[in-house]
Design an enzyme around this catalytic site. Structure first.
Site, PDB file in Angstrom:
ATOM      1  N   GLU A  68      34.588  37.794  37.417  1.00 45.78           N
ATOM      2  CA  GLU A  68      35.287  37.804  36.125  1.00 45.78           C
ATOM      3  C   GLU A  68      34.535  36.888  35.162  1.00 45.78           C
ATOM      4  O   GLU A  68      34.079  35.822  35.536  1.00 45.78           O
ATOM      5  CB  GLU A  68      36.744  37.345  36.316  1.00 45.78           C
ATOM      6  CG  GLU A  68      37.539  37.106  35.062  1.00 45.78           C
ATOM      7  CD  GLU A  68      37.574  38.282  34.096  1.00 45.78           C
ATOM      8  OE1 GLU A  68      37.856  39.413  34.512  1.00 45.78           O
ATOM      9  OE2 GLU A  68      37.290  38.068  32.894  1.00 45.78           O
ATOM     10  N   ASP A 117      36.671  47.252  30.249  1.00 45.87           N
ATOM     11  CA  ASP A 117      36.766  47.241  28.786  1.00 45.87           C
ATOM     12  C   ASP A 117      36.028  48.454  28.225  1.00 45.87           C
ATOM     13  O   ASP A 117      34.896  48.727  28.624  1.00 45.87           O
ATOM     14  CB  ASP A 117      36.151  45.944  28.230  1.00 45.87           C
ATOM     15  CG  ASP A 117      36.931  44.716  28.684  1.00 45.87           C
ATOM     16  OD1 ASP A 117      38.139  44.840  28.929  1.00 45.87           O
ATOM     17  OD2 ASP A 117      36.323  43.630  28.795  1.00 45.87           O
ATOM     18  N   THR A 192      46.400  48.000  40.034  1.00 43.14           N
ATOM     19  CA  THR A 192      45.968  46.782  39.356  1.00 43.14           C
ATOM     20  C   THR A 192      47.028  46.407  38.310  1.00 43.14           C
ATOM     21  O   THR A 192      47.929  47.196  38.024  1.00 43.14           O
ATOM     22  CB  THR A 192      44.612  46.996  38.642  1.00 43.14           C
ATOM     23  OG1 THR A 192      44.839  47.720  37.434  1.00 43.14           O
ATOM     24  CG2 THR A 192      43.627  47.751  39.516  1.00 43.14           C
TER      25      THR A 192
HETATM   26  N1  SAM Z   1      40.609  44.880  36.642  1.00 42.76           N
HETATM   27  C1  SAM Z   1      41.779  44.272  36.041  1.00 42.76           C
HETATM   28  C2  SAM Z   1      42.914  45.251  36.021  1.00 42.76           C
HETATM   29  O1  SAM Z   1      42.675  46.455  36.216  1.00 42.76           O
HETATM   30  O2  SAM Z   1      44.064  44.812  35.832  1.00 42.76           O
HETATM   31  C3  SAM Z   1      41.453  43.734  34.629  1.00 42.76           C
HETATM   32  C4  SAM Z   1      41.119  44.767  33.609  1.00 42.76           C
HETATM   33  S1  SAM Z   1      40.647  44.045  32.043  1.00 42.76           S
HETATM   34  C5  SAM Z   1      40.867  45.317  30.898  1.00 42.76           C
HETATM   35  C6  SAM Z   1      38.870  44.000  32.202  1.00 42.76           C
HETATM   36  C7  SAM Z   1      38.362  42.678  32.723  1.00 42.76           C
HETATM   37  O3  SAM Z   1      36.965  42.790  32.949  1.00 42.76           O
HETATM   38  C8  SAM Z   1      38.555  41.517  31.762  1.00 42.76           C
HETATM   39  O4  SAM Z   1      39.212  40.458  32.416  1.00 42.76           O
HETATM   40  C9  SAM Z   1      37.147  41.157  31.324  1.00 42.76           C
HETATM   41  O5  SAM Z   1      37.001  39.787  31.037  1.00 42.76           O
HETATM   42  C10 SAM Z   1      36.341  41.599  32.532  1.00 42.76           C
HETATM   43  N2  SAM Z   1      34.953  41.922  32.205  1.00 42.76           N
HETATM   44  C11 SAM Z   1      34.536  42.790  31.255  1.00 42.76           C
HETATM   45  N3  SAM Z   1      33.192  42.827  31.205  1.00 42.76           N
HETATM   46  C12 SAM Z   1      32.745  41.970  32.156  1.00 42.76           C
HETATM   47  C13 SAM Z   1      31.474  41.564  32.577  1.00 42.76           C
HETATM   48  N4  SAM Z   1      30.358  42.029  31.996  1.00 42.76           N
HETATM   49  N5  SAM Z   1      31.381  40.671  33.577  1.00 42.76           N
HETATM   50  C14 SAM Z   1      32.505  40.167  34.161  1.00 42.76           C
HETATM   51  N6  SAM Z   1      33.755  40.504  33.796  1.00 42.76           N
HETATM   52  C15 SAM Z   1      33.882  41.394  32.804  1.00 42.76           C
END
Ligand code: SAM
Length: 215
Positions: A68, A117, A192
């Site tokens: 994360e 994202d 999730t």
């Molecule tokens: N996977 C979880 C869920 O389904 O409930 C969280 C989904 S949330 C929309 C996307 C997460 O991915 C965020 O916490 C964001 O900070 C993380 N994230 C996005 N791009 C990333 C990257 N390049 N490296 C690490 N984390 C990333």
């Protein structure tokens, strides 16, 4: 997921016994961290980590690493892990752009991408976790017959992810645009945080599983 900045989150992550500091030092030697030969599965963008922690509870013979980017989000997972003390999970706060500096060739057994994202602007396409740029990174760290599993409720992001497979070495193993009504793919599904939120709003969940062409 971007929670408000939580004061002390970064320090808590730096001092936690469950986070890996300087993860690039472990490249090629992740089995040493867990002290066994069990396979290593990672979730990229784990958010608060409920999905990967549930898998770790269900599968004690598999090692899990939650990745994360943001401290404030990861902190929630660490607080839960302080209660659960699961021996087969660790966490890395890092940008997944650097995955190939942290994991050696074929060191990872499976990769989970959940509700990544969407980065809707075209010029940000390479930041999307199922983009061809990320698929190249996964290709390096994933073992030969390993799979990537991707779930989202975002139909545009899912269509993009499918397009990225064309002309690539990746092949669909399974695919659905309505996971929760697909009795085969939904079997054993672990929801999730985002999946619960969006499916309760009536959004269908898409999922694919991909691997590399064996030819
Ligand atoms: N996977 C979880 C869920 O389904 O409930 C969280 C989904 S949330 C929309 C996307 C997460 O991915 C965020 O916490 C964001 O900070 C993380 N994230 C996005 N791009 C990333 C990257 N390049 N490296 C690490 N984390 C990333």
């Amino acid at each position: 997921m971007r929670l408000r900045n939580i004061p002390g989150a970064r320090e808590a992550i730096e001092t936690s016994a469950w986070t890996i500091k300087n993860p690039e030092m472990q490249k090629g030697n992740w089995k040493e961290v867990f002290g066994n030969e069990n396979p290593i599965r990672i979730e990229v963008g784990m958010g608060k980590g409920r999905f990967i922690m549930t898998l770790a509870m269900q599968n004690p013979d598999v090692n899990y690493i939650g990745i994360e980017k943001f401290s404030s989000v990861m902190l929630r997972g660490l607080q839960k892990q302080d209660e659960l003390q699961l021996p087969n999970i660790r966490f890395i706060r890092m940008d997944a752009e650097n995955l190939t500096e942290v994991f050696g060739e074929g060191e990872v057994d499976r990769i989970y991408l959940n509700f990544s994202d969407p980065w809707p602007k075209d010029r940000h396409a390479k930041r999307r976790l199922p983009s061809r740029q990320f698929l190249e990174r996964y290709d390096y760290i994933l073992k030969k017959d390993g799979v990537v599993e991707f779930k989202t409720d975002n139909t545009d992001l899912f269509s993009f992810a499918l397009e990225e497979l064309e002309e690539s070495k990746w092949k669909l193993v399974a695919c659905t645009r309505d996971l929760h009504n697909d009795s085969v793919m939904n079997e054993g599904n672990v929801m999730t945080e985002y999946e619960e939120r969006f499916s309760s709003m009536g959004n269908p969940i898409s999922k694919y599983i991909i691997n590399r062409d064996s030819n």
